[in-house]
Design an enzyme around this catalytic site. Sequence first.
Site, PDB file in Angstrom:
ATOM      1  NE  ARG A 150      -4.152  -1.817   1.906  1.00  0.00           N
ATOM      2  CZ  ARG A 150      -4.947  -2.311   2.824  1.00  0.00           C
ATOM      3  NH1 ARG A 150      -4.697  -2.080   4.113  1.00  0.00           N
ATOM      4  NH2 ARG A 150      -5.990  -3.028   2.496  1.00  0.00           N
TER       5      ARG A 150
ATOM      6  N   GLY B 291     -11.673  -8.372  -2.096  1.00  0.00           N
ATOM      7  CA  GLY B 291     -11.278  -9.363  -1.107  1.00  0.00           C
ATOM      8  C   GLY B 291     -10.521 -10.576  -1.583  1.00  0.00           C
TER       9      GLY B 291
END
Length: 396
Positions: free
Chosen positions: A35, A354
Amino acid sequence: MQNIDSYDFSGKKALIRVDFNVPLNDQFQVTDNTRIKAAVPTIKKVLENGGSVILMSHLGRPKNGPEEKFSLRHILTETERLLDRPVQFAQDCIGSEAVEKAAALQPGDVLLLENLRFYPHETGGDISFSKQLASMGDVYINDAFGTAHRAHASTTIIAQFFPNDKMFGYLIEKEIESVSKVMDAGEHPITAIVGGAKVSSKIIIIENLLNKVDHLIIGGGMAYTFAKATGGQVGGSLVEEDYLETALGIMQQAKEKGVQILLPADTLAADAFSNDANTQSCNTKAIPEGWMGLDIAEKAIEETVQCILNSKTILWNGPMGVFEMDKFQKGTEAVAKAVAHATQQGAFTLVGGGDSVAAVNKFKLADQVSHVSTGGGAMLEYLEGKELPGIAAILN
Ligand code: AMP
């Protein structure tokens, strides 16, 4: 609307909402920097264009104010390494220290603010908290797709203080563009593969997709609700009894809209929910009592792969089986490989939401598809056709 590529950042302080909610180990070291890495292009763009940067993020879910284990100080070193420059830190995201450090920023400088969620005002969308954050910058950039579905202070409310100086970062831009390439401007044939555990959590997405796609492949646990609804015997497979009618409704809608629904012809059934279970392949509509479907089997794999390879636009959301156990990963692995193969053939492929993201990572194919979404819940809501507050705040 402003755009990160056309905006002149020289001499400007850019407040960037990033998603630095990364996993840490016991020693508070970053164990997966994906991230942080993902935000680098946006940060560098501002810096190289003569601006300075104030980074805002959350980390974890602190409940009662500051907590050492959720301090963003732990990710400072990794951020410095990835940006290849020193990064200053403010021990509180608002207040005099942050304000002074922000005011002193020179072009090329970077300041990281402490965890926004040390204040309940962040998730509460508090306006005066938002205003205090806003006061430190000249321009606001949202590049945190993972929280774009939340109307939090730093993701949404803050934008109103920058009526003419707000924009998306590269990461969110790519997410928006990717969804639009599937949902608004997909080249036909368009195929959606929807798997995962339950029909109930995917129903709105499926209904939305029926207006867009040519083929809908259903896999994973939810396939057994469909199989039972259409008269099958599914043994001990996962079934949502309350959704049998819904499943039939979806089949009917698909028929009316000319969408082909592909249910798995056969199933790999197990006599226990375990990697050591005994297994057998059987017709998905004839699973013996005492056995449960935990993956799709050969014929279903073949039909699924064929459909994927014949498509020009592909969306994949949710695994075909319990891929976390090696014994039941074959269907999901085959889909991941087929999606990568289709990409190679020129299809546009989006993996979002997900567990399918975890799956492409498990099979090391993330760099072989067109786009892997960074936002689980946000991507699900986006695919459902909802307006995400973080996106709306920039667009409106
Ligand atoms: P979701 O979050 O709805 O995409 O669901 C993902 C989960 O569904 C994964 O953890 C899978 O193990 C699980 N899953 C997939 N197929 C099955 C199945 N046939 N039976 C039970 N769980 C499944």
